[in-house]
Design a protein around this motif. Structure first.
Motif, PDB file in Angstrom:
ATOM      1  N   SER A   1       0.809  -1.222   0.000  1.00  0.00           N
ATOM      2  CA  SER A   1       0.000   0.000   0.000  1.00  0.00           C
ATOM      3  C   SER A   1       0.842   1.272   0.000  1.00  0.00           C
ATOM      4  CB  SER A   1      -0.939   0.010   1.213  1.00  0.00           C
ATOM      5  OG  SER A   1      -0.210   0.036   2.429  1.00  0.00           O
ATOM      6  N   SER A   2       2.132   1.146   0.331  1.00  0.00           N
ATOM      7  CA  SER A   2       2.987   2.336   0.461  1.00  0.00           C
ATOM      8  C   SER A   2       3.932   2.545  -0.715  1.00  0.00           C
ATOM      9  CB  SER A   2       3.831   2.226   1.747  1.00  0.00           C
ATOM     10  OG  SER A   2       3.022   2.006   2.883  1.00  0.00           O
ATOM     11  N   THR A   3       3.962   1.617  -1.660  1.00  0.00           N
ATOM     12  CA  THR A   3       4.980   1.654  -2.705  1.00  0.00           C
ATOM     13  C   THR A   3       4.380   1.454  -4.098  1.00  0.00           C
ATOM     14  OG1 THR A   3       5.408  -0.739  -2.627  1.00  0.00           O
ATOM     15  CG2 THR A   3       6.621   0.639  -1.061  1.00  0.00           C
ATOM     16  N   LYS A   4       5.247   1.520  -5.092  1.00  0.00           N
ATOM     17  CA  LYS A   4       4.833   1.299  -6.475  1.00  0.00           C
ATOM     18  C   LYS A   4       4.279  -0.106  -6.695  1.00  0.00           C
ATOM     19  CE  LYS A   4       8.037   4.502  -8.766  1.00  0.00           C
ATOM     20  NZ  LYS A   4       9.179   4.588  -9.729  1.00  0.00           N
ATOM     21  N   ALA A   5       4.639  -1.021  -5.814  1.00  0.00           N
ATOM     22  CA  ALA A   5       4.133  -2.393  -5.953  1.00  0.00           C
ATOM     23  C   ALA A   5       2.610  -2.408  -5.930  1.00  0.00           C
ATOM     24  CB  ALA A   5       4.685  -3.281  -4.841  1.00  0.00           C
ATOM     25  N   GLY A   6       2.016  -1.500  -5.160  1.00  0.00           N
ATOM     26  CA  GLY A   6       0.568  -1.436  -5.076  1.00  0.00           C
ATOM     27  C   GLY A   6      -0.078  -0.826  -6.306  1.00  0.00           C
ATOM     28  N   GLN A   7       0.727  -0.239  -7.175  1.00  0.00           N
ATOM     29  CA  GLN A   7       0.205   0.356  -8.408  1.00  0.00           C
ATOM     30  C   GLN A   7       0.288  -0.601  -9.590  1.00  0.00           C
ATOM     31  OE1 GLN A   7       2.352   4.074  -8.929  1.00  0.00           O
ATOM     32  NE2 GLN A   7       2.144   4.566  -6.759  1.00  0.00           N
ATOM     33  N   THR A   8       0.814  -1.788  -9.349  1.00  0.00           N
ATOM     34  CA  THR A   8       0.898  -2.803 -10.396  1.00  0.00           C
ATOM     35  C   THR A   8      -0.391  -3.622 -10.415  1.00  0.00           C
ATOM     36  OG1 THR A   8       1.806  -4.556  -8.989  1.00  0.00           O
ATOM     37  CG2 THR A   8       3.388  -2.975  -9.935  1.00  0.00           C
ATOM     38  N   PRO A   9      -0.630  -4.391 -11.475  1.00  0.00           N
ATOM     39  CA  PRO A   9      -1.841  -5.217 -11.519  1.00  0.00           C
ATOM     40  C   PRO A   9      -1.741  -6.509 -10.713  1.00  0.00           C
ATOM     41  CG  PRO A   9      -0.589  -5.466 -13.554  1.00  0.00           C
ATOM     42  CD  PRO A   9       0.098  -4.402 -12.755  1.00  0.00           C
ATOM     43  N   TYR A  10      -0.591  -6.757 -10.072  1.00  0.00           N
ATOM     44  CA  TYR A  10      -0.415  -8.028  -9.379  1.00  0.00           C
ATOM     45  C   TYR A  10      -1.278  -8.126  -8.129  1.00  0.00           C
ATOM     46  CZ  TYR A  10       3.459  -8.423 -12.592  1.00  0.00           C
ATOM     47  OH  TYR A  10       4.195  -8.469 -13.735  1.00  0.00           O
ATOM     48  N   ARG A  11      -1.714  -9.347  -7.836  1.00  0.00           N
ATOM     49  CA  ARG A  11      -2.569  -9.612  -6.675  1.00  0.00           C
ATOM     50  C   ARG A  11      -1.731 -10.278  -5.595  1.00  0.00           C
ATOM     51  NH1 ARG A  11      -7.410 -12.382 -10.251  1.00  0.00           N
ATOM     52  NH2 ARG A  11      -7.808 -10.576 -11.606  1.00  0.00           N
ATOM     53  N   PHE A  12      -1.207  -9.486  -4.706  1.00  0.00           N
ATOM     54  CA  PHE A  12      -0.292 -10.010  -3.701  1.00  0.00           C
ATOM     55  C   PHE A  12      -1.033 -10.735  -2.589  1.00  0.00           C
ATOM     56  CE2 PHE A  12       2.351  -6.871  -5.777  1.00  0.00           C
ATOM     57  CZ  PHE A  12       3.582  -7.495  -5.805  1.00  0.00           C
ATOM     58  N   GLN A  13      -0.523 -11.914  -2.274  1.00  0.00           N
ATOM     59  CA  GLN A  13      -0.990 -12.693  -1.132  1.00  0.00           C
ATOM     60  C   GLN A  13       0.244 -13.198  -0.395  1.00  0.00           C
ATOM     61  OE1 GLN A  13      -3.610 -15.542  -3.286  1.00  0.00           O
ATOM     62  NE2 GLN A  13      -5.249 -14.719  -2.025  1.00  0.00           N
ATOM     63  N   PHE A  14       0.195 -13.105   0.939  1.00  0.00           N
ATOM     64  CA  PHE A  14       1.352 -13.458   1.752  1.00  0.00           C
ATOM     65  C   PHE A  14       1.035 -14.696   2.584  1.00  0.00           C
ATOM     66  CE2 PHE A  14       1.575  -9.017   0.701  1.00  0.00           C
ATOM     67  CZ  PHE A  14       2.890  -8.875   0.292  1.00  0.00           C
ATOM     68  N   HIS A  15       1.942 -15.677   2.503  1.00  0.00           N
ATOM     69  CA  HIS A  15       1.726 -16.976   3.132  1.00  0.00           C
ATOM     70  C   HIS A  15       2.841 -17.278   4.133  1.00  0.00           C
ATOM     71  CE1 HIS A  15      -1.125 -17.996  -0.186  1.00  0.00           C
ATOM     72  NE2 HIS A  15      -0.284 -17.290  -0.909  1.00  0.00           N
ATOM     73  N   LEU A  16       2.460 -17.700   5.333  1.00  0.00           N
ATOM     74  CA  LEU A  16       3.420 -18.239   6.298  1.00  0.00           C
ATOM     75  C   LEU A  16       3.297 -19.751   6.242  1.00  0.00           C
ATOM     76  CD1 LEU A  16       5.469 -17.927   8.604  1.00  0.00           C
ATOM     77  CD2 LEU A  16       3.524 -17.794  10.188  1.00  0.00           C
ATOM     78  N   LEU A  17       4.424 -20.427   5.988  1.00  0.00           N
ATOM     79  CA  LEU A  17       4.415 -21.878   5.828  1.00  0.00           C
ATOM     80  C   LEU A  17       4.837 -22.574   7.117  1.00  0.00           C
ATOM     81  CD1 LEU A  17       5.916 -22.109   2.234  1.00  0.00           C
ATOM     82  CD2 LEU A  17       3.517 -22.011   2.935  1.00  0.00           C
ATOM     83  N   ALA A  18       4.308 -23.776   7.333  1.00  0.00           N
ATOM     84  CA  ALA A  18       4.441 -24.466   8.612  1.00  0.00           C
ATOM     85  C   ALA A  18       5.850 -24.984   8.907  1.00  0.00           C
ATOM     86  CB  ALA A  18       3.448 -25.628   8.669  1.00  0.00           C
ATOM     87  N   ASP A  19       6.682 -25.161   7.906  1.00  0.00           N
ATOM     88  CA  ASP A  19       8.018 -25.718   8.090  1.00  0.00           C
ATOM     89  C   ASP A  19       8.849 -24.800   8.990  1.00  0.00           C
ATOM     90  OD1 ASP A  19      10.626 -26.657   7.861  1.00  0.00           O
ATOM     91  OD2 ASP A  19      10.465 -27.118   5.739  1.00  0.00           O
ATOM     92  N   ASP A  20       9.149 -25.291  10.213  1.00  0.00           N
ATOM     93  CA  ASP A  20       9.907 -24.460  11.155  1.00  0.00           C
ATOM     94  C   ASP A  20      11.387 -24.823  11.216  1.00  0.00           C
ATOM     95  OD1 ASP A  20       9.789 -26.869  12.460  1.00  0.00           O
ATOM     96  OD2 ASP A  20       8.917 -26.083  14.316  1.00  0.00           O
ATOM     97  N   GLN A  21      11.825 -25.678  10.294  1.00  0.00           N
ATOM     98  CA  GLN A  21      13.235 -26.059  10.238  1.00  0.00           C
ATOM     99  C   GLN A  21      13.964 -25.429   9.056  1.00  0.00           C
ATOM    100  OE1 GLN A  21      14.647 -27.900  12.767  1.00  0.00           O
ATOM    101  NE2 GLN A  21      12.600 -27.622  13.662  1.00  0.00           N
TER     102      GLN A  21
END
Length: 264
Positions: free
Chosen positions: A69-89
């Protein structure tokens, strides 16, 4: 056939609105999004799936969305989704074309500040807006004629049931090949340097100190010295003295010094 391949590579060019570079790509942003969404479940499965830690997941998503929301990345057509994965090693983070960004619990637990998390996510966002995967797939088409990537490139997002759509029976094998290729991609030296440069640009705009990424690199080096090399340094090759390059970028961006008040 060689002439067609060469023509298709060198005449499929697009100017990147974020970096200003002219790139050889054969996918639209919508097609990159489609490929990333298709590949995301398989990529997540390799690291134990999505993390059950709702609080940590929300924190990752909040920082990621703040950068968008603060950068040019938010002005692109990409649909950002952020994932935290369970692998803790496993210590790793990566991005698929179109805006699917992942970080493992193994890396998250080794970060000591929100600023460090922002640096990692901003670097991965840099790979997306830099279209690094799309450029590598185009190059692979030139050298290997990857059928799956060609199918994705011909996919029409406005006609999802067309014969070449990723969900159609005709395209399933080809799309599987494209997914396998994207999952196996390794970014090169120039891609890593550009993603680092974009992270230096993005993090302060979101309120974070860009020097936090240097702390991340030092942590990765320490982890590598204690045992096996963290997977992050395998999927993101070290382009020489990466810490030195980050320091140069920060000094060039802020010749009078990094502004006070940025979150570390």
């Amino acid at each position: 056939m060689a002439a067609v391949s060469l023509f298709g590579y060198f005449f499929n060019t697009s100017k990147n609105e974020v970096t200003g570079e002219t790139q050889h790509v054969n996918m639209s942003a919508a097609q990159e999004i489609a490929l990333g969404v298709q590949a995301a479940p398989e990529m997540a499965a390799q690291y134990g799936g999505e993390s059950p830690d709702a609080r940590a997941t929300a924190a990752v998503q909040a920082v990621g969305q703040k950068i968008i929301s603060s950068t040019k990345a938010g002005q692109t057509p990409y649909r950002f989704q952020f994932h935290l994965l369970a692998d803790d090693q496993t210590i790793n983070a990566f991005a698929l074309p179109g805006g699917q960004v992942f970080i493992t619990q193994g890396l998250l637990k080794n970060l000591t500040s929100e600023g460090q998390l922002a640096g990692v996510l901003a670097h991965e966002i840099g790979h997306v807006v830099g279209r690094h995967s799309a450029a590598q797939v185009a190059k692979s088409n030139l050298t290997q004629g990857l059928a799956g990537a060609a199918t994705i490139a011909s996919y029409d997002p406005n006609s999802p049931n067309s014969p070449n759509s990723p969900g159609s029976s005709v395209a399933k094998a080809a799309v599987a090949a494209a997914i396998a290729k994207v999952i196996g991609l390794r970014f090169g030296r120039n891609d890593e340097l550009e993603a680092d440069k974009l992270a230096v640009d993005f993090t302060p705009k979101a309120g974070y100190d860009p020097r936090a990424m240097i702390q991340v690199m030092k942590m990765l080096e320490q982890q590598g010295g204690r045992s096996s090399t963290p997977e992050f340094l395998s999927t993101h090759p070290n382009p020489g003295n990466r810490i030195g390059e980050l320091e140069k970028e920060i000094a060039a961006e802020y010749p009078q010094g990094v502004p006070a008040g940025l979150k570390q």
